[in-house]
Design an enzyme around this catalytic site. Structure first.
Site, short mmCIF file in Angstrom:
data_model
loop_
_atom_site.label_atom_id
_atom_site.label_comp_id
_atom_site.label_asym_id
_atom_site.label_seq_id
_atom_site.Cartn_x
_atom_site.Cartn_y
_atom_site.Cartn_z
N HIS A 105 4.06 -14.35 -21.99
CA HIS A 105 3.14 -13.38 -21.13
C HIS A 105 2.88 -14.02 -19.80
O HIS A 105 2.73 -13.37 -18.81
CB HIS A 105 2.07 -12.90 -21.82
CG HIS A 105 2.20 -11.95 -22.94
ND1 HIS A 105 2.87 -10.78 -22.62
CD2 HIS A 105 1.78 -11.80 -24.16
CE1 HIS A 105 2.93 -9.84 -23.89
NE2 HIS A 105 2.07 -10.64 -24.74
N HIS A 162 4.57 -17.22 -27.44
CA HIS A 162 4.20 -15.77 -27.11
C HIS A 162 3.43 -15.70 -25.97
O HIS A 162 3.80 -15.15 -25.00
CB HIS A 162 3.84 -15.11 -28.52
CG HIS A 162 3.47 -13.84 -28.45
ND1 HIS A 162 4.21 -12.78 -28.77
CD2 HIS A 162 2.58 -13.16 -27.71
CE1 HIS A 162 3.96 -11.67 -28.53
NE2 HIS A 162 2.81 -11.67 -27.89
N GLU A 163 2.17 -16.18 -26.10
CA GLU A 163 1.18 -16.20 -25.01
C GLU A 163 1.61 -16.80 -23.78
O GLU A 163 1.58 -16.12 -22.59
CB GLU A 163 -0.36 -16.59 -25.25
CG GLU A 163 -0.63 -15.95 -26.46
CD GLU A 163 -0.76 -14.36 -26.49
OE1 GLU A 163 -0.81 -13.98 -25.21
OE2 GLU A 163 -0.56 -13.62 -27.42
N HIS A 210 5.55 -14.17 -17.23
CA HIS A 210 5.64 -12.66 -16.70
C HIS A 210 4.73 -12.64 -15.49
O HIS A 210 4.94 -12.15 -14.54
CB HIS A 210 5.27 -11.75 -17.67
CG HIS A 210 6.09 -10.40 -17.45
ND1 HIS A 210 5.61 -9.38 -18.27
CD2 HIS A 210 6.70 -10.08 -16.50
CE1 HIS A 210 6.24 -8.35 -17.80
NE2 HIS A 210 7.04 -8.82 -16.69
ZN LIG Z 1 2.06 -10.01 -26.73
#
Ligand SMILES: [Zn+2]
Length: 692
Positions: A488, A484-485, A491
């Site tokens: 990010h 998940h991290e 991105h």
């Molecule tokens: Zn998040």
């Protein structure tokens, strides 16, 4: 002055920065930024996009870097001194930002450009930047008459006081209650670790036995494991009655006043409701769209949720002769049923998830999808020896980003996991000095006059530390957290825009979790797990039977969980989507808002709104729906990968080209449709959640 924060630097010179540098540097850089803004407002030329909007975007670069270093350290490596400095720095920055937003000369110039926006031949990204700068002022009341401005400031001051009181009451209510257990029998069912921790709590309070509180690490295990139903009931009612005792800590009037003031504020600024105001800068756009989104999911999820609820009721009846399942039974029997169905615990899975392997796994995924190569380097300054630093390069060997990873807990690091940045990506116009062309390295800048300045991205986690005899072994939950991290982080790392305030994760709030949540999907795929989930001792690949169980248990009682999330989103929209002035009774209003989503009998002593901090204290007002919204996006986006192959290069290129690299340069729905070829369809989520 010998302050490293005031000198030019590329990667952060952590080893040279002392705590004493922050306050003088930040206050000096605020002054410098004020001068930069003055230069814009005192420009005698007519306002243009370049001399006003772009110029404003370029102010405060050094200030932003210094503050990001400071606040990142305050989260990841703090101490009393840093916290004390934060108490001084925060109000300074608030004052600075307020002054800027109230700067009438500056607003006049931006407004002049904004009015001409359709005749200026701006690129889509420039349009977004102009819109963002203009709205920062207009949404703060810059267009109002003096009289209305005064009203708005008064409302803002009252609101911030009320929100503070709301939060203080919730905290006081949380701290006021304790369940003191002295008879060991009442601990039946609870795990050893929890018992130890609560014995320690009792000890700290100077009491015998065990003390349970309404804090999550104490409350959640109690509700999940404690066999004593009467005590579970006592805890649940205490938890649900925070701010609802008709005493000095009661929040009913605060809730009504907050909702009313938010509505008035929105009206003053020309919006129909607070939700209309909030959603103007969201992918969901309007309250009507949010409501129909929630209703559509409700219609699909409700039959599944009802079925699960009936099964759980049946299970509780068979096991313990429970006739009517109550709120304090939910977590307890869910856990029992889960154990019966899956018998899959963390200890069985952990040996397959050695941190080192999982990191390599996530890097391999990034390489297969986006052609990124991660090389650990040791010549970059870091704030703690545990931090790892990487150079990230593309297939051509060009630098894409610097990546910092900080994996393990230590005193001074806050809980949880997050992604952050030390330097944003941006494109800079460089003046080409004719004397420099053909200099020692003989290189002429590739794209004439534009330098693509690459970002420095960091993730911070709190994963199990290695010991002398065992490496760091992750739970499956920690594995998905890392993905998940890292989503990010991608991105941030793949950002490719002109303006830093539109770069990377600077996107609408209900869009920002798409890159992170989508990457979690790879963790459930055999093709991915085979890349890295190997036993740390034997090297054996994780058995398929475990993979299947991981998948099945991920959707266990998903209908009920969905209904619960929808109920919170609907309550939030009920409070913020229309004029609240007719609401007299908070509890009655809430019961009506929950009408379609409740499976358990109502508990008359309880009220959700009076302790719903997300929407009455934090920033989630008219935004709670975004949890589900982001899930719909990530499931729908991943469905395309599933259809074409989870490592399909073409799909990955589109995701990188239209989502990961674009930041907030375009309306997110436009970006999404460019990637997906269609609007997000909730069906993919319903399918993944097993609700169809
Ligand atoms: Zn998040």
């Amino acid at each position: 002055m010998n302050n490293p924060l005031l000198k030019p630097y590329n990667t952060v010179p952590f080893s040279k920065i002392e705590n004493a540098h922050f306050l003088p540097a930040i206050s000096q850089l605020i002054e410098k930024t004020r001068d930069e803004i003055d230069a814009i407002t005192s420009n005698t030329e007519k306002p243009t996009f370049k001399n006003t909007v772009e110029a404003l975007e370029n102010t405060g670069e050094q200030l932003d870097r210094a503050t990001s270093i400071f606040f990142n350290l305050n989260s990841a490596e703090t101490n009393d001194e840093i916290q004390k400095i934060a108490q001084e720095v925060s109000p300074m920055l608030t004052e600075f930002s307020n002054d800027m937003l109230l700067n009438e000369k500056l607003f006049e110039r931006i407004k002049t450009v904004y009015k001409q926006r359709d005749s200026l031949n701006l690129t889509e990204e420039q349009h977004m930047l102009l819109d963002k700068k203009y709205k920062a002022f207009s949404r703060n009341g810059a267009n109002l008459s003096e009289e209305k401005k005064t009203k708005l400031r008064k409302i803002d001051a009252e609101l911030s006081k009320l929100k503070l009181t709301f939060g203080e009451n919730v905290l006081a209510e949380t701290n006021k209650f304790e369940l003191h257990i002295t008879d060991e029998k009442d601990l039946s069912g609870l795990p050893e670790g929890v018992i130890e921790a609560t014995a320690q709590t009792a000890d700290e309070k100077g009491k015998d036995g065990w003390v349970f509180t309404l804090d999550y690490p104490s409350y959640v295990p109690f509700m999940t494991y404690a066999d004593n139903r009467e005590l579970r009931k006592k805890m649940a009612i205490a938890f649900g009655a925070k701010g609802f005792h008709n005493d000095e800590l009661d929040n009913q009037q605060n809730v009504l006043q907050i909702a009313t003031l938010r509505h008035k504020r929105a009206n003053l600024l020309g919006y129909e409701s607070h939700a209309h105001f909030v959603l103007e800068e969201r992918m969901a756009e309007t309250p009507e769209k949010v409501k129909s989104f929630l209703n559509e999911l409700l219609e699909k999820a409700k039959p599944a949720a009802q079925k699960e609820f009936d099964e759980l009721t049946q299970f509780a009846k068979e096991l313990d002769g429970i006739d009517r399942l109550e709120k304090w039974d939910g977590a307890y029997y869910s856990e029992k049923l889960k154990q019966k169905l899956f018998n899959l615990d963390d200890e069985k899975l952990k040996p397959y998830f050695e941190l080192k392997n999982v990191i390599n796994g996530v890097f391999t995924v990034a390489e297969k999808l986006y052609g990124l190569h991660f090389e650990e380097v040791h010549n970059i300054d870091k704030y703690h020896p545990d931090v790892k630093t990487y150079e990230v390069k593309d297939d051509e060997g060009e630098l894409v980003a610097i990546f910092y990873a900080d994996f393990h807990p230590r005193p001074g690091k806050r809980n949880g996991a997050w992604m952050t940045s030390y330097k944003p990506q941006r494109k800079i116009e460089v003046q080409i000095d004719p004397n420099q062309v053909g200099n020692s390295n003989g290189k002429i800048p590739a794209s004439a006059g534009i330098k693509n300045d690459r970002p420095h991205i960091s993730i911070v986690c709190n994963f199990t530390k290695p010991t002398a005899s065992k490496p760091s072994l992750l739970t499956f939950n920690e594995v998905t957290t890392l993905f998940h991290e890292f989503g990010h982080a991608l991105h941030g790392m793949l950002a490719n825009t002109h303006y830093p305030s539109l770069s990377g994760t600077s996107v609408y709030w209900d869009f920002v979790e798409l890159p992170s949540q989508i990457l979690e999907n790879w963790c459930y795929e055999k093709e991915t797990l085979e890349l890295f989930a190997t036993h740390y001792k034997t090297g054996e690949v994780i058995p398929m039977e475990y993979v299947e169980k991981i998948k099945d248990s991920a959707t266990f009682l998903e209908g009920m969980a969905t209904l619960r999330q929808l109920s919170f989103g609907m309550l939030d929209m009920a409070w913020h989507g229309s004029d609240p002035s007719g609401i007299k009774d908070v509890k009655a209003f809430e019961v009506a808002a929950f009408d379609d989503t409740q499976l358990y009998p109502d508990v008359k002593e309880n009220c959700m709104s009076t302790s719903f901090s997300h929407i009455f204290q934090g920033g989630y007002s008219a935004g709670y729906y975004s949890y589900k919204w982001a899930e719909v996006l990530d499931a729908d986006a991943f469905a395309l990968f599933k259809q074409e192959g989870i490592f399909n290069k073409k799909v990955a290129d589109r995701f990188k080209g239209f989502v990961l690299s674009q930041g907030g340069t375009m309306d997110p729905m436009e970006l999404y449709i460019k990637f997906r070829g269609q609007k997000p369809d909730p069906e993919a989520l319903l399918k993944r959640a097993g609700l169809l």
